[in-house]
Every structure is written in C-alpha cells, then in structure tokens.
Design a protein around this motif. Structure first.
Motif, PDB file in Angstrom:
ATOM      1  N   LEU A   1      51.604 -65.138  28.377  1.00 42.49           N
ATOM      2  CA  LEU A   1      52.691 -65.997  28.841  1.00 42.49           C
ATOM      3  C   LEU A   1      53.655 -65.257  29.741  1.00 42.49           C
ATOM      4  CD1 LEU A   1      53.750 -68.217  25.801  1.00 42.49           C
ATOM      5  CD2 LEU A   1      52.077 -68.672  27.581  1.00 42.49           C
ATOM      6  N   ARG A   2      53.658 -63.959  29.677  1.00 44.58           N
ATOM      7  CA  ARG A   2      54.609 -63.183  30.460  1.00 44.58           C
ATOM      8  C   ARG A   2      54.130 -63.099  31.905  1.00 44.58           C
ATOM      9  NH1 ARG A   2      55.796 -58.512  25.881  1.00 44.58           N
ATOM     10  NH2 ARG A   2      56.359 -60.006  24.244  1.00 44.58           N
ATOM     11  N   GLY A   3      55.017 -63.432  32.789  1.00 41.35           N
ATOM     12  CA  GLY A   3      54.652 -63.447  34.193  1.00 41.35           C
ATOM     13  C   GLY A   3      54.107 -64.787  34.647  1.00 41.35           C
ATOM     14  N   VAL A   4      53.936 -65.724  33.710  1.00 41.90           N
ATOM     15  CA  VAL A   4      53.447 -67.055  34.070  1.00 41.90           C
ATOM     16  C   VAL A   4      54.616 -67.877  34.590  1.00 41.90           C
ATOM     17  CG1 VAL A   4      52.297 -69.137  33.248  1.00 41.90           C
ATOM     18  CG2 VAL A   4      51.682 -66.911  32.281  1.00 41.90           C
ATOM     19  N   GLU A   5      54.420 -68.542  35.712  1.00 44.53           N
ATOM     20  CA  GLU A   5      55.472 -69.340  36.329  1.00 44.53           C
ATOM     21  C   GLU A   5      55.778 -70.580  35.489  1.00 44.53           C
ATOM     22  OE1 GLU A   5      57.261 -68.560  38.997  1.00 44.53           O
ATOM     23  OE2 GLU A   5      56.196 -66.652  39.034  1.00 44.53           O
ATOM     24  N   PRO A   6      57.013 -71.102  35.563  1.00 44.72           N
ATOM     25  CA  PRO A   6      57.369 -72.308  34.806  1.00 44.72           C
ATOM     26  C   PRO A   6      56.421 -73.483  35.048  1.00 44.72           C
ATOM     27  CG  PRO A   6      59.345 -71.315  35.709  1.00 44.72           C
ATOM     28  CD  PRO A   6      58.183 -70.555  36.284  1.00 44.72           C
ATOM     29  N   GLY A   7      56.019 -73.659  36.307  1.00 46.92           N
ATOM     30  CA  GLY A   7      55.107 -74.759  36.613  1.00 46.92           C
ATOM     31  C   GLY A   7      53.770 -74.611  35.907  1.00 46.92           C
ATOM     32  N   GLN A   8      53.289 -73.373  35.803  1.00 46.70           N
ATOM     33  CA  GLN A   8      52.030 -73.127  35.109  1.00 46.70           C
ATOM     34  C   GLN A   8      52.174 -73.375  33.617  1.00 46.70           C
ATOM     35  OE1 GLN A   8      51.737 -69.065  36.924  1.00 46.70           O
ATOM     36  NE2 GLN A   8      49.622 -69.640  37.338  1.00 46.70           N
ATOM     37  N   LEU A   9      53.320 -72.967  33.057  1.00 49.96           N
ATOM     38  CA  LEU A   9      53.569 -73.232  31.646  1.00 49.96           C
ATOM     39  C   LEU A   9      53.614 -74.726  31.372  1.00 49.96           C
ATOM     40  CD1 LEU A   9      56.303 -70.536  30.866  1.00 49.96           C
ATOM     41  CD2 LEU A   9      53.991 -70.615  29.915  1.00 49.96           C
ATOM     42  N   GLU A  10      54.209 -75.490  32.286  1.00 47.19           N
ATOM     43  CA  GLU A  10      54.252 -76.946  32.129  1.00 47.19           C
ATOM     44  C   GLU A  10      52.849 -77.539  32.169  1.00 47.19           C
ATOM     45  OE1 GLU A  10      56.861 -78.341  35.147  1.00 47.19           O
ATOM     46  OE2 GLU A  10      58.666 -78.063  33.931  1.00 47.19           O
ATOM     47  N   ASP A  11      52.001 -76.993  33.042  1.00 44.29           N
ATOM     48  CA  ASP A  11      50.621 -77.468  33.105  1.00 44.29           C
ATOM     49  C   ASP A  11      49.891 -77.198  31.789  1.00 44.29           C
ATOM     50  OD1 ASP A  11      51.081 -78.257  35.679  1.00 44.29           O
ATOM     51  OD2 ASP A  11      49.999 -76.595  36.613  1.00 44.29           O
ATOM     52  N   MET A  12      50.121 -76.002  31.217  1.00 44.71           N
ATOM     53  CA  MET A  12      49.510 -75.650  29.938  1.00 44.71           C
ATOM     54  C   MET A  12      50.007 -76.577  28.835  1.00 44.71           C
ATOM     55  SD  MET A  12      49.899 -71.525  30.450  1.00 44.71           S
ATOM     56  CE  MET A  12      49.516 -71.056  28.759  1.00 44.71           C
ATOM     57  N   ALA A  13      51.318 -76.873  28.866  1.00 46.76           N
ATOM     58  CA  ALA A  13      51.898 -77.779  27.870  1.00 46.76           C
ATOM     59  C   ALA A  13      51.302 -79.175  28.020  1.00 46.76           C
ATOM     60  CB  ALA A  13      53.411 -77.822  28.022  1.00 46.76           C
ATOM     61  N   SER A  14      51.157 -79.623  29.266  1.00 47.60           N
ATOM     62  CA  SER A  14      50.602 -80.949  29.528  1.00 47.60           C
ATOM     63  C   SER A  14      49.187 -81.068  28.976  1.00 47.60           C
ATOM     64  CB  SER A  14      50.600 -81.225  31.033  1.00 47.60           C
ATOM     65  OG  SER A  14      50.052 -82.490  31.316  1.00 47.60           O
ATOM     66  N   ARG A  15      48.419 -80.000  29.129  1.00 46.44           N
ATOM     67  CA  ARG A  15      47.045 -80.004  28.611  1.00 46.44           C
ATOM     68  C   ARG A  15      47.053 -80.115  27.088  1.00 46.44           C
ATOM     69  NH1 ARG A  15      41.824 -78.683  29.806  1.00 46.44           N
ATOM     70  NH2 ARG A  15      40.652 -77.526  28.227  1.00 46.44           N
ATOM     71  N   ASP A  16      47.955 -79.372  26.443  1.00 45.13           N
ATOM     72  CA  ASP A  16      48.040 -79.451  24.983  1.00 45.13           C
ATOM     73  C   ASP A  16      48.484 -80.836  24.532  1.00 45.13           C
ATOM     74  OD1 ASP A  16      47.155 -77.187  23.553  1.00 45.13           O
ATOM     75  OD2 ASP A  16      48.870 -76.021  24.222  1.00 45.13           O
ATOM     76  N   PHE A  17      49.451 -81.422  25.241  1.00 47.09           N
ATOM     77  CA  PHE A  17      49.894 -82.763  24.879  1.00 47.09           C
ATOM     78  C   PHE A  17      48.758 -83.774  25.064  1.00 47.09           C
ATOM     79  CE2 PHE A  17      54.417 -81.351  26.021  1.00 47.09           C
ATOM     80  CZ  PHE A  17      54.724 -81.114  24.693  1.00 47.09           C
ATOM     81  N   PHE A  18      47.967 -83.566  26.105  1.00 47.89           N
ATOM     82  CA  PHE A  18      46.817 -84.445  26.327  1.00 47.89           C
ATOM     83  C   PHE A  18      45.888 -84.425  25.120  1.00 47.89           C
ATOM     84  CE2 PHE A  18      42.314 -84.571  27.502  1.00 47.89           C
ATOM     85  CZ  PHE A  18      42.203 -85.884  27.914  1.00 47.89           C
ATOM     86  N   PHE A  19      45.561 -83.215  24.660  1.00 52.19           N
ATOM     87  CA  PHE A  19      44.656 -83.107  23.518  1.00 52.19           C
ATOM     88  C   PHE A  19      45.331 -83.554  22.220  1.00 52.19           C
ATOM     89  CE2 PHE A  19      42.187 -80.273  26.329  1.00 52.19           C
ATOM     90  CZ  PHE A  19      40.938 -80.858  26.156  1.00 52.19           C
TER      91      PHE A  19
END
Length: 265
Positions: A204-222
């Motif tokens: 997670l370190r060095g990951v941009e906010p937009g990328q973190l949001e994409d990861m969160a969106s994927r988890d919410f999808f599942f």
C-alpha cells in the motif's frame, strides 16, 4: 424564462439495460452467484470436516465472548488475539479465525491510547488510528488477515457455487477491506504533506489515492456480489468507470433534452 422542452431522451431497450447494469450494482449480471445451503461450510480442499468445524467454532465463540463486555480491558483484547494466534497456528486453513483476528486487532487499535495527547488527535476519526505509524504492525497483520481469509474462502472458479457460510464470510471480508482501502485513499488525499500512509502492508505504500480507490471499488464489488447490500452501493459510488460514464451520459442526456433550442438544465 424559456420553457424547458418536454421531449424525453429516446433510449432503446438495450441502452436502458446497459445503463441499469452499469449504475445499479444489484441488477448487474455479475451478481448472479449460486449460494447452495446444502454445501459444506468451506471448500473440501481446506480439510475442515463438519466435526472439526464444530470444534473450531466452539473455540472461536469462547474467545469472542470475552470481548463482548462494555468494559473490555486492553489485557482482555490482547489475550483474545493470542488465543486467535494459537487457533490460526494450529488450523491455518480456517478462514473465520483470520476475519475475527482482524476485527479484534481493530478493537485493540481503537482501545489503545494515542501516542499524541493533542486535542486535534483526540478529535480525529477513530479509524484514522489504524494508519498511524505506531499501529503499522497491527494494521499490516489486520489487512493481511482479511486477504488470507478471502484467499482461503474464494471458490477456485467464479462459476462454482458457494455455501451460505462461505458467502457471508467473503461478503464481510471484502467489504471490511474495501472500507479500509477507501479510508487510506481519503487520508492520502487529505494530507497536506506528501506522507505515506503509516499502516498496512508494504504494497500500500507508494500507491496513489486513485489506485487505492480502485482497489476499494473492486473489494466492494465482490462484497456486494456475495450479498453485502452496503458494498453493492459503495461499488457503484467508487467505480471509476461508472463515474466517468455517468458524467458522459448525464451530459448526453442534457443535450438531448435541450434539443435544438439549446436550453440547458
């Protein structure tokens, strides 16, 4: 004032279906998973027989009950984590223990006094503490636990049916992790200094906010796919493709409603 034309957009049946699937998580075809209550609680390759499951659940319930007092002490929480550590060490393929350890770690972080006594720190959202540098080790274990539970409980093929227990665990674990990833993204956005989020796995370190949001969106999808209603809605709100298409569709509909008169709404 020029009246707004009453003409409505002419959408084909197919267009309407596509828009409905895109912006309504509950109507999406990808939500059509099969939950079979007759299946064993967990996949057979995890080697958790019904008899063993009964024993594991009994131990787990005994541990969790120690945390259900309104005045649970820090020592009690730490002991529960140690007991869950022992359970996981003995039965590393039992997904539920990882989820409960993650929940208990969050309780530990919330209960532990902050290293800063400033009024600003006291006023911060409790969830912010998860990403404080002093809680980096706890947060790393917490997110790793959610990831391991998801890995163990996820069917080998998306077409495979899942048990009721399996679906509920996957819904909860994905939704919990999605929420934490979204929180991490917002903390990074709100930071006035370019500091890294202190907690969580190294990935997670060095990951941009937009990328973190994409990861969160994927988890919410599942999470929504396995039945969590809140995750279904959050999946739509955080889906970058849906947000982008939403802006395009909204503008297209405005132009079509305005017609040749150029009236804007």
């Amino acid at each position: 004032m020029t009246p707004i034309p009453s003409t409505k957009p002419n959408l084909t049946t197919n267009d309407s279906a596509v828009l409905q699937a895109l912006f309504d998580a509950e109507s999406s075809p990808s939500n059509a998973i099969t939950i079979n209550a007759a299946l064993p609680a967990y996949p057979t390759h995890l080697n958790i027989t019904p008899e063993l499951l009964q024993t594991l659940q009994s131990r787990e319930i005994s541990i969790i009950r120690t945390l259900q007092s309104e005045t649970t002490s820090l020592e009690t929480i730490q002991q529960a984590i140690q007991d869950l550590d022992a359970l996981i060490a003995e039965y590393p393929t039992y997904p539920s223990a990882y989820v409960n350890r993650a929940q208990t770690l969050r309780l530990l972080i919330d209960t532990t006094p902050s290293s800063s006594s400033s009024e600003q720190s006291k006023a911060e959202d409790e969830d912010d503490k998860l990403f404080a540098p002093e809680n980096a080790e706890y947060a790393s274990t917490l997110l790793a636990d959610l990831g391991q539970a998801i890995t163990l409980a996820t069917p080998r093929s998306p077409a495979d049916p899942v048990s009721t227990v399996q679906a509920r665990l996957l819904a909860d674990a994905h939704t919990h992790r999605g929420y934490l990833l979204l929180k991490a993204a917002r903390l990074k956005k709100e930071s006035h200094e370019e500091q890294e989020v202190g907690g969580g796995p190294d990935r997670l370190r060095g990951v941009e906010p937009g990328q973190l949001e994409d990861m969160a969106s994927r988890d919410f999808f599942f999470g929504g796919r396995y039945g969590n209603k809140v995750a279904q809605q959050l999946a739509v709100q955080t889906n970058p493709f849906a947000k982008m298409c939403g802006a395009i569709v909204k503008e297209a509909l405005r132009k079509e409603v305005a017609g040749d008169d150029g009236v804007r709404i």
